[in-house]
Design a protein around this motif. Structure first.
Motif, PDB file in Angstrom:
ATOM      1  N   UNK A  93       0.925  -1.283   0.026  1.00  0.00           N
ATOM      2  CA  UNK A  93      -0.047   0.060   0.052  1.00  0.00           C
ATOM      3  C   UNK A  93       0.820   1.346   0.009  1.00  0.00           C
ATOM      4  N   UNK A  94       0.728   2.256  -0.890  1.00  0.00           N
ATOM      5  CA  UNK A  94       1.241   3.530  -0.835  1.00  0.00           C
ATOM      6  C   UNK A  94       0.943   4.343   0.409  1.00  0.00           C
ATOM      7  N   UNK A  95       1.965   5.118   0.812  1.00  0.00           N
ATOM      8  CA  UNK A  95       1.647   5.784   1.967  1.00  0.00           C
ATOM      9  C   UNK A  95       2.059   7.316   1.648  1.00  0.00           C
ATOM     10  N   UNK A  96       1.317   8.209   2.539  1.00  0.00           N
ATOM     11  CA  UNK A  96       1.571   9.610   2.469  1.00  0.00           C
ATOM     12  C   UNK A  96       1.784   9.851   4.063  1.00  0.00           C
ATOM     13  N   UNK A  97       2.990  10.753   4.222  1.00  0.00           N
ATOM     14  CA  UNK A  97       3.243  11.211   5.698  1.00  0.00           C
ATOM     15  C   UNK A  97       2.723  12.588   5.896  1.00  0.00           C
ATOM     16  N   UNK A  98       1.939  12.776   6.930  1.00  0.00           N
ATOM     17  CA  UNK A  98       1.919  14.137   7.243  1.00  0.00           C
ATOM     18  C   UNK A  98       2.463  14.381   8.470  1.00  0.00           C
ATOM     19  N   UNK A  99       3.349  15.508   8.323  1.00  0.00           N
ATOM     20  CA  UNK A  99       4.104  16.103   9.393  1.00  0.00           C
ATOM     21  C   UNK A  99       3.270  16.884  10.345  1.00  0.00           C
ATOM     22  N   UNK A 100       3.109  16.512  11.688  1.00  0.00           N
ATOM     23  CA  UNK A 100       2.395  17.398  12.529  1.00  0.00           C
ATOM     24  C   UNK A 100       3.532  18.179  13.369  1.00  0.00           C
ATOM     25  N   UNK A 101       2.978  19.315  14.090  1.00  0.00           N
ATOM     26  CA  UNK A 101       3.999  20.282  14.646  1.00  0.00           C
ATOM     27  C   UNK A 101       3.310  20.348  16.096  1.00  0.00           C
ATOM     28  N   UNK A 102       4.285  20.621  17.147  1.00  0.00           N
ATOM     29  CA  UNK A 102       3.839  20.906  18.529  1.00  0.00           C
ATOM     30  C   UNK A 102       4.102  22.261  18.952  1.00  0.00           C
ATOM     31  N   UNK A 103       3.166  22.754  19.605  1.00  0.00           N
ATOM     32  CA  UNK A 103       3.511  24.133  20.287  1.00  0.00           C
ATOM     33  C   UNK A 103       2.886  24.161  21.711  1.00  0.00           C
ATOM     34  N   UNK A 104       3.860  24.317  22.775  1.00  0.00           N
ATOM     35  CA  UNK A 104       2.936  24.358  24.189  1.00  0.00           C
ATOM     36  C   UNK A 104       2.417  23.172  24.649  1.00  0.00           C
ATOM     37  N   UNK A 105       3.019  21.912  24.188  1.00  0.00           N
ATOM     38  CA  UNK A 105       2.664  20.522  24.449  1.00  0.00           C
ATOM     39  C   UNK A 105       1.301  20.252  23.768  1.00  0.00           C
ATOM     40  N   UNK A 106       1.004  21.116  22.870  1.00  0.00           N
ATOM     41  CA  UNK A 106      -0.216  20.807  22.105  1.00  0.00           C
ATOM     42  C   UNK A 106       0.068  20.848  20.576  1.00  0.00           C
ATOM     43  N   UNK A 107      -0.676  20.030  19.890  1.00  0.00           N
ATOM     44  CA  UNK A 107      -0.798  19.905  18.555  1.00  0.00           C
ATOM     45  C   UNK A 107      -1.118  21.221  17.783  1.00  0.00           C
ATOM     46  N   UNK A 108      -0.559  21.715  16.976  1.00  0.00           N
ATOM     47  CA  UNK A 108      -0.925  23.068  16.153  1.00  0.00           C
ATOM     48  C   UNK A 108      -2.183  22.601  15.117  1.00  0.00           C
ATOM     49  N   UNK A 109      -3.000  23.429  15.051  1.00  0.00           N
ATOM     50  CA  UNK A 109      -4.081  23.214  14.034  1.00  0.00           C
ATOM     51  C   UNK A 109      -3.795  22.638  12.820  1.00  0.00           C
ATOM     52  N   UNK A 110      -2.583  23.412  12.260  1.00  0.00           N
ATOM     53  CA  UNK A 110      -2.214  23.089  10.865  1.00  0.00           C
ATOM     54  C   UNK A 110      -1.896  21.555  11.060  1.00  0.00           C
ATOM     55  N   UNK A 111      -1.595  20.957  11.916  1.00  0.00           N
ATOM     56  CA  UNK A 111      -1.190  19.596  11.995  1.00  0.00           C
ATOM     57  C   UNK A 111      -2.386  18.668  11.656  1.00  0.00           C
ATOM     58  N   UNK A 112      -3.457  18.955  11.826  1.00  0.00           N
ATOM     59  CA  UNK A 112      -4.843  18.331  11.227  1.00  0.00           C
ATOM     60  C   UNK A 112      -5.011  18.963   9.974  1.00  0.00           C
ATOM     61  N   UNK A 113      -4.619  20.017   9.459  1.00  0.00           N
ATOM     62  CA  UNK A 113      -4.806  20.352   8.166  1.00  0.00           C
ATOM     63  C   UNK A 113      -3.850  19.366   7.205  1.00  0.00           C
ATOM     64  N   UNK A 114      -2.560  19.000   7.716  1.00  0.00           N
ATOM     65  CA  UNK A 114      -1.807  18.155   6.744  1.00  0.00           C
ATOM     66  C   UNK A 114      -2.353  16.848   6.791  1.00  0.00           C
ATOM     67  N   UNK A 115      -3.119  16.328   7.662  1.00  0.00           N
ATOM     68  CA  UNK A 115      -3.755  14.834   7.838  1.00  0.00           C
ATOM     69  C   UNK A 115      -5.096  15.190   6.809  1.00  0.00           C
ATOM     70  N   UNK A 116      -5.714  16.108   6.777  1.00  0.00           N
ATOM     71  CA  UNK A 116      -6.907  16.335   6.145  1.00  0.00           C
ATOM     72  C   UNK A 116      -6.367  16.207   4.358  1.00  0.00           C
ATOM     73  N   UNK A 117      -5.186  17.007   4.138  1.00  0.00           N
ATOM     74  CA  UNK A 117      -5.024  17.095   2.754  1.00  0.00           C
ATOM     75  C   UNK A 117      -4.523  15.808   2.174  1.00  0.00           C
ATOM     76  N   UNK A 118      -3.695  15.056   3.198  1.00  0.00           N
ATOM     77  CA  UNK A 118      -3.142  13.703   2.861  1.00  0.00           C
ATOM     78  C   UNK A 118      -4.275  12.797   2.353  1.00  0.00           C
ATOM     79  N   UNK A 119      -5.513  13.023   3.105  1.00  0.00           N
ATOM     80  CA  UNK A 119      -6.611  12.081   3.032  1.00  0.00           C
ATOM     81  C   UNK A 119      -7.193  12.497   1.582  1.00  0.00           C
TER      82      UNK A 119
END
Length: 324
Positions: free
Chosen positions: A1-27
């Motif tokens: 199966x092919x794969x797409x990596x979505x790179x997430x980012x942390x800030x102040x011990x939480x995931x930045x909102x853009x992390x979820x956008x990378x996952x959504x775009x990958x989907x």
């Protein structure tokens, strides 16, 4: 199966909102590929679970003490170890400071196409077409990557995040990486905090230009922003005049923002500033000069003295909030 990596980012011990956008775009890019969310630094299982609930099929928490302070060099080394193991066909970064630093380095090492500052996607897999602004936001181009692996950086606040599904399950693994021969090591980071809300991810921004005339006026803008659940920004003119810190600067040489609501107060609309905010969903301009360029891109315009208009807006908002 092919794969797409979505790179997430942390800030102040939480995931930045853009992390979820990378996952959504990958989907959106390929809904038949496995989406692997990767986060570097101090992430733990709750971050991995959040990424799976957001649409990732698997999460990799990359660990090394030196990743606690992100740099282009240590992140590139760590990510390359993951990429060599996973062999993805696509890699999605946020178009953030670290994303803009790391993605070109990875693309260079893979001899891969890099499509930066993407705001939308049409089609899927090899037929996917990505849209991104060019010429300081005056035009958009549609482009495709034609290499075996394609890298994309996503402008924050432009990709609709998938609805969270807490029933989703997926593997969460911790990967220890070794970083060798780092040419630079960050010993200490002193962060200049200008607001509790990251400008690049803010939904509402009240921005001041040279027309605000003093640093004290910024407190009035801040009060309006807080009532609207947003934060404050500024044009370069306001920063150069000493009315606020350069950390608030929006424009070609500052931050690029795409909030739902952008209120420009005393801003003339110089092209350098417009380049950083013209993709805001709704733009409201307040300026006493009816010929100001800012009105040419505004959805709503108020021709008037901001020192009269803004206090009225603040009072109306306070009354409205009391009535709720």
């Amino acid at each position: 199966m092919s794969k797409i990596i979505a790179v997430a980012e942390l800030r102040d011990n939480g995931l930045r909102n853009v992390s979820f956008e990378t996952i959504s775009l990958a989907k959106q890019w390929d809904d038949e590929s496995e989406v692997v969310a990767v986060v570097l630094g101090t992430a733990d299982s709750k971050h991995g679970q959040a990424m799976i609930h957001a649409g990732a099929d698997r999460a990799i928490l990359v660990s090394n003490e030196q990743l606690h302070t992100p740099t282009a060099e240590n992140f590139t080394q760590a990510l390359m170890q993951v990429i060599n193991e996973e062999q993805p066909t696509g890699i999605v970064f946020g178009h953030t400071s670290i994303g803009k630093d790391v993605a070109p380095r990875i693309a260079g090492r893979l001899n891969a196409a890099l499509l930066s500052d993407v705001v939308s996607i049409e089609g899927q897999k090899q037929d996917a077409v990505f849209t991104r602004p060019i010429y300081a936001g005056k035009a958009f181009e549609k482009t495709q990557g034609k290499t075996e692996t394609v890298l994309v950086t996503v402008r924050p606040n432009n990709i609709e995040v998938l609805q969270t599904d807490s029933s989703r399950q997926g593997d969460i693994t911790v990967k220890e990486v070794e970083l060798v021969d780092l040419k630079t090591v960050v010993k200490e980071v002193v962060r200049k905090v200008s607001s509790g809300i990251d400008l690049s991810e803010a939904k509402v921004i009240v921005s001041g230009g040279r027309g605000i005339k003093s640093a004290d006026t910024f407190e009035m803008l801040r009060e309006l922003a807080e009532l609207l659940g947003g934060t404050v920004g500024a044009s370069r003119g306001a920063c150069d005049a000493g009315y606020c810190d350069y950390a608030l600067q929006i424009g070609q040489t500052g931050k690029v923002v795409t909030p739902d609501l952008y209120i420009a107060c005393g801003i003339s609309g110089a092209i350098q500033h417009v380049a950083g905010m013209s993709n805001s969903k709704i733009i409201v301009a307040i300026n006493k000069d009816p010929e100001a360029n800012i009105f040419s891109i505004a959805d709503y315009g108020i021709v008037g003295d901001l020192f009269e208009v803004i206090p009225l807006l603040i009072e109306e908002l306070k009354q409205s909030l009391k009535a709720v």
